[in-house]
Scaffold this motif. Structure first.
Motif, PDB file in Angstrom:
ATOM      1  N   ALA A  89       0.833  -1.217   0.000  1.00 43.89           N
ATOM      2  CA  ALA A  89       0.000   0.000   0.000  1.00 43.89           C
ATOM      3  C   ALA A  89       0.868   1.267   0.000  1.00 43.89           C
ATOM      4  CB  ALA A  89      -0.929  -0.012   1.203  1.00 43.89           C
ATOM      5  N   ASN A  90       2.037   1.197   0.587  1.00 42.02           N
ATOM      6  CA  ASN A  90       2.910   2.368   0.694  1.00 42.02           C
ATOM      7  C   ASN A  90       3.871   2.525  -0.475  1.00 42.02           C
ATOM      8  OD1 ASN A  90       1.812   3.252   3.117  1.00 42.02           O
ATOM      9  ND2 ASN A  90       3.153   1.954   4.320  1.00 42.02           N
ATOM     10  N   ARG A  91       3.908   1.580  -1.388  1.00 45.83           N
ATOM     11  CA  ARG A  91       4.827   1.670  -2.521  1.00 45.83           C
ATOM     12  C   ARG A  91       4.344   2.726  -3.507  1.00 45.83           C
ATOM     13  NH1 ARG A  91       6.984  -4.093  -2.981  1.00 45.83           N
ATOM     14  NH2 ARG A  91       8.524  -3.907  -1.323  1.00 45.83           N
ATOM     15  N   GLN A  92       5.278   3.454  -4.015  1.00 51.80           N
ATOM     16  CA  GLN A  92       4.967   4.458  -5.033  1.00 51.80           C
ATOM     17  C   GLN A  92       4.910   3.777  -6.402  1.00 51.80           C
ATOM     18  OE1 GLN A  92       4.251   7.629  -4.285  1.00 51.80           O
ATOM     19  NE2 GLN A  92       4.546   7.077  -2.143  1.00 51.80           N
ATOM     20  N   PRO A  93       3.960   4.145  -7.234  1.00 52.17           N
ATOM     21  CA  PRO A  93       3.918   3.570  -8.590  1.00 52.17           C
ATOM     22  C   PRO A  93       5.186   3.928  -9.349  1.00 52.17           C
ATOM     23  CG  PRO A  93       2.072   5.084  -8.229  1.00 52.17           C
ATOM     24  CD  PRO A  93       2.910   5.099  -6.997  1.00 52.17           C
ATOM     25  N   ARG A  94       5.638   3.017 -10.165  1.00 53.74           N
ATOM     26  CA  ARG A  94       6.870   3.266 -10.952  1.00 53.74           C
ATOM     27  C   ARG A  94       6.547   3.843 -12.286  1.00 53.74           C
ATOM     28  NH1 ARG A  94      11.223  -1.011  -9.119  1.00 53.74           N
ATOM     29  NH2 ARG A  94      10.379  -1.371  -7.091  1.00 53.74           N
TER      30      ARG A  94
END
Length: 94
Positions: A89-94
């Motif tokens: 949930a905390n990952r930034q989209p690449r």
């Protein structure tokens, strides 16, 4: 023909995770129950005690020990699943 599943793992394999309830998904993490209390019954008790998966997520691990049938291994699996979800949930989209 609709199959009747004894354990939600078979249902997940055949139908996909999106067809399972929160309780069924939690029962998969719990894996096995104890005598006269299968994993689904333990999962139902957990959801009832904490109100929801969100309510469960906010509990200290020690509170889970209050539920008969949840072992240290079960609690560790549940905590790991929540941590994986939190990281995703905390990952930034690449």
């Amino acid at each position: 023909m609709k199959s009747e599943w004894k354990h939600p793992g078979g249902k997940l394999r055949e139908m996909g995770a999106d067809h399972l309830s929160d309780t069924e998904l939690l029962a998969i993490l719990i894996s096995t129950g104890i005598q006269n209390k299968p994993a689904m019954k333990i999962a139902e008790e957990v959801i009832e005690k904490f109100g929801s998966l969100e309510g469960l997520a906010n509990q200290p691990l020690e509170r889970l020990l209050e539920i008969k049938g949840l072992s240290d291994v079960n609690i560790i699996r549940i905590a790991a699943a929540y941590e994986l979800a939190r990281r995703l949930a905390n990952r930034q989209p690449r």
